[in-house]
Design a protein around this motif. Structure first.
Motif, PDB file in Angstrom:
ATOM      1  N   UNK A  32       0.827  -1.203   0.000  1.00 23.02           N
ATOM      2  CA  UNK A  32       0.000   0.000   0.000  1.00 23.02           C
ATOM      3  C   UNK A  32       0.857   1.247   0.000  1.00 23.02           C
ATOM      4  N   UNK A  33       0.195   2.416  -0.093  1.00 23.14           N
ATOM      5  CA  UNK A  33       0.986   3.636  -0.247  1.00 23.14           C
ATOM      6  C   UNK A  33       1.624   4.092   1.070  1.00 23.14           C
ATOM      7  N   UNK A  34       1.060   3.670   2.207  1.00 23.50           N
ATOM      8  CA  UNK A  34       1.647   4.054   3.493  1.00 23.50           C
ATOM      9  C   UNK A  34       1.551   2.889   4.488  1.00 23.50           C
ATOM     10  N   UNK A  35       2.489   1.935   4.407  1.00 21.61           N
ATOM     11  CA  UNK A  35       2.490   0.817   5.371  1.00 21.61           C
ATOM     12  C   UNK A  35       2.502   1.352   6.814  1.00 21.61           C
ATOM     13  N   UNK A  36       1.616   0.770   7.642  1.00 25.20           N
ATOM     14  CA  UNK A  36       1.364   1.305   8.991  1.00 25.20           C
ATOM     15  C   UNK A  36       1.451   0.179  10.020  1.00 25.20           C
ATOM     16  N   UNK A  37       2.253   0.404  11.054  1.00 24.66           N
ATOM     17  CA  UNK A  37       2.402  -0.552  12.163  1.00 24.66           C
ATOM     18  C   UNK A  37       2.688  -1.965  11.649  1.00 24.66           C
ATOM     19  N   UNK A  38       3.786  -2.055  10.894  1.00 29.32           N
ATOM     20  CA  UNK A  38       4.110  -3.256  10.134  1.00 29.32           C
ATOM     21  C   UNK A  38       4.538  -4.447  10.986  1.00 29.32           C
ATOM     22  N   UNK A  39       4.830  -4.207  12.255  1.00 32.00           N
ATOM     23  CA  UNK A  39       5.178  -5.319  13.152  1.00 32.00           C
ATOM     24  C   UNK A  39       3.929  -6.010  13.690  1.00 32.00           C
ATOM     25  N   UNK A  40       2.781  -5.359  13.492  1.00 32.99           N
ATOM     26  CA  UNK A  40       1.556  -5.780  14.171  1.00 32.99           C
ATOM     27  C   UNK A  40       1.218  -4.818  15.302  1.00 32.99           C
ATOM     28  N   UNK A  41       2.209  -4.006  15.679  1.00 30.42           N
ATOM     29  CA  UNK A  41       1.981  -2.962  16.692  1.00 30.42           C
ATOM     30  C   UNK A  41       1.728  -3.523  18.076  1.00 30.42           C
ATOM     31  N   UNK A  42       1.343  -2.631  18.957  1.00 30.76           N
ATOM     32  CA  UNK A  42       1.015  -3.068  20.320  1.00 30.76           C
ATOM     33  C   UNK A  42      -0.134  -4.070  20.308  1.00 30.76           C
ATOM     34  N   UNK A  43      -1.078  -3.864  19.390  1.00 27.08           N
ATOM     35  CA  UNK A  43      -2.288  -4.685  19.401  1.00 27.08           C
ATOM     36  C   UNK A  43      -1.982  -6.141  19.088  1.00 27.08           C
ATOM     37  N   UNK A  44      -1.066  -6.392  18.144  1.00 30.69           N
ATOM     38  CA  UNK A  44      -0.843  -7.775  17.726  1.00 30.69           C
ATOM     39  C   UNK A  44       0.586  -8.277  17.954  1.00 30.69           C
ATOM     40  N   UNK A  45       1.576  -7.391  17.957  1.00 31.47           N
ATOM     41  CA  UNK A  45       2.936  -7.883  18.216  1.00 31.47           C
ATOM     42  C   UNK A  45       3.106  -8.075  19.719  1.00 31.47           C
ATOM     43  N   UNK A  46       3.199  -7.008  20.451  1.00 33.68           N
ATOM     44  CA  UNK A  46       3.129  -7.000  21.909  1.00 33.68           C
ATOM     45  C   UNK A  46       3.198  -5.568  22.388  1.00 33.68           C
TER      46      UNK A  46
END
Ligand code: ZN
Lengths: 375, 138
Positions: free
Chosen positions: A311-325
């Motif tokens: 996509x044009x602006x990849x966002x929270x690509x680690x999964x972020x707090x919600x899904x990574x940790x």
């Protein structure tokens, strides 16, 4: 060398700790393990560290006095920030290096709130007596209700955040939450505190993170591509607490403008955006406030795949707090460094030149950092 | 009777607020110089830095900024109340405070005017709840 380059600083080492080596680790043990990993990643010995910037947990663990003793360091400069998100710590370390107080700074954070209980489940004065159970879930619900009122947003607009970040987490072997999550799955979850659902709130986890920062000049000698701090700005909305609109964080647009100006960059230069996300509504608010989405348009932008891989602006690509940790923004910085090093495997953002990390602290302080690979 | 920790009625700075609640009033400090009404309690006005300020009884009126709805019990103390809503109320004098709404959650919306009503939390300790100024049904 021009003055700007002379004062340029870069991240040259990163370390993470996510598992106890032995039972009963405290916050400082995670920070120490992460520091050891960051030193190894930078290819330096602790004798080369002459600055220490630590971040305390909300319960007060991990100050520089304790960490300096644990690390056996006698640095030229040390300090502690008692608030997180990593951006503030990075800015302080950059100022320390630019001012000549130290030239190689170790930054640490560690927490045991996963096993000890969440730091956010505390209550000011007698808010608990209203039935405000769980501070972060209550804030998220209040804020998204307001967001719905202002923009006519649906619960699926909010769900787009958790769903998109889970898709990224499926590409991150280190993410904690790797079960697929569709918008149908999301909407089938019972509310946690209406209108938010369990997938909208980050859990509490044990772990630690550490960074090594040094001047760009010295960074050239390190094993990895240095990740230069290209721009930074902050705001402190401390005198504005009586205004409930503070919770909308609209002032993050001004912070982004100033950070971009210090980098001589524009929004279209940002190829990766990390937004601190203890709750999903923070992401909707900040994506808009930062100027990357129209007011009320963030959910549709995410649902359309504009922030996904390719996509044009990849966002929270680690999964972020919600899904990574949940690691109070620190793992967002580790993700930016890995992405700019080109080390993210299946979730690697192609042709990435500049990344932004945007974070807020209890809707009172805001911070934006910009990074680029110093090839 | 609540089992949760109660406000410190002996706090020299904020006790007029807690005392007022026990008497069925919301009281906050009003700056004598600029008129700014402040909460939490403070020795000086954060707007103009003038020291002091009179404790004034507020109207108890405000509007709902946002609200959270607790559909399922998350704490035994409040289990019998579910579903209930807690609103962030923007008081007409300026400050904002949280309060539990006495109306059914489905009747609430942001921007609606509310008025405080008072309950006893424990012996000599009051708390403000809120209800819609005009019930939507009536
Ligand atoms: Zn004043």
């Amino acid at each position: 060398m021009d003055p700007a380059a002379q004062h340029s600083v870069a991240i040259v080492g990163i370390g993470a700790a996510t598992r106890q080596a032995v039972p009963g680790w405290r916050a400082e043990d995670y920070a120490l393990a992460a520091a050891r990993a960051a030193l190894a990643d930078a290819g330096i010995d602790k004798s080369q560290v002459n600055g220490l910037v630590t971040c305390k947990t909300l319960s007060g663990a991990g100050g520089d006095i304790v960490m300096g003793r644990a690390l056996g360091l006698n640095p030229a400069y040390s300090a502690t920030l008692d608030y997180g998100t990593c951006n503030f710590s990075i800015h302080l370390a950059a100022m320390v290096i630019a001012a000549g107080l130290a030239d190689t700074v170790l930054l640490t954070y560690g927490t045991d709130q996963g096993s000890r209980g969440g730091d956010f489940s505390r209550y000011g004065n007698h808010d608990i007596h209203h039935g405000m159970v769980d501070a972060i879930g209550s804030m998220a619900a209040l804020m998204f209700r307001r967001y719905q009122y202002l923009h006519g947003a649906s619960e699926a607009d909010l769900g787009a955040v958790a769903v998109a970040q889970r898709r990224w987490a499926l590409l991150n072997p280190d993410a904690l939450h790797r079960e697929p999550l569709t918008i149908t799955d999301y909407l089938a979850e019972p509310h946690y505190i209406a209108p938010v659902r369990p997938s909208d709130i980050a859990g509490f986890h044990d772990g630690g993170a550490a960074l090594i920062m040094t001047s760009l000049r010295r960074a050239r000698d390190q094993p990895h591509v240095p990740v230069r701090l290209a721009g930074m700005a902050q705001t402190a909305q401390l005198g504005n607490l009586a205004n409930p609109d503070n919770y909308e964080r609209r002032w993050m647009g001004d912070v982004a403008d100033r950070a971009l100006a210090t980098a001589g960059a524009k929004r279209s230069d940002v190829g990766l955006l990390m937004i601190q996300d203890p709750a999903s509504v923070w992401v909707l608010q900040m994506l808009e406030a930062l100027g990357f989405a129209e007011p009320g348009g963030a959910g549709a932008m995410i649902a359309a795949g504009e922030t996904a891989l390719g996509g044009k602006l990849p966002l929270n690509t680690s999964g972020g707090h919600l899904s990574e940790r949940y690691m109070w923004g620190w793992f967002h910085i580790l993700e930016i460094v890995r992405q700019l090093r080109g080390a993210c495997g299946a979730r690697q953002v192609a042709d990435l030149h500049m990344a932004m990390h945007a974070s807020t602290m209890v809707a009172q302080k805001g911070s934006v950092s910009l990074f680029e690979a110093a090839l | 009777m609540t089992t949760l920790p109660l406000p410190d009625m002996s706090d020299p700075l904020a006790s007029p607020h807690w005392q007022a609640l026990s008497q069925g009033r919301i009281a906050m400090q009003r700056c004598g110089a600029c008129g700014h009404v402040r909460w939490p309690a403070a020795l000086s006005c954060p707007e103009c830095l003038t020291e002091g300020g009179e404790w004034n009884t507020l109207s108890g009126r405000g509007t709902i900024w946002g609200y959270a709805v607790y559909e399922t019990p998350l704490h035994p103390e409040f289990a019998g109340l579910c579903p209930y809503a807690v609103a962030l109320v923007h008081l007409e004098e300026g400050p904002m405070i949280h309060g539990r709404m006495l109306d059914p959650p489905e009747e609430l919306d942001c921007g609606l005017p509310v008025v405080a009503v008072f309950e006893q939390l424990a012996d000599g300790i009051g708390i403000a709840r809120f209800r819609l100024e005009q019930s939507r049904g009536s």
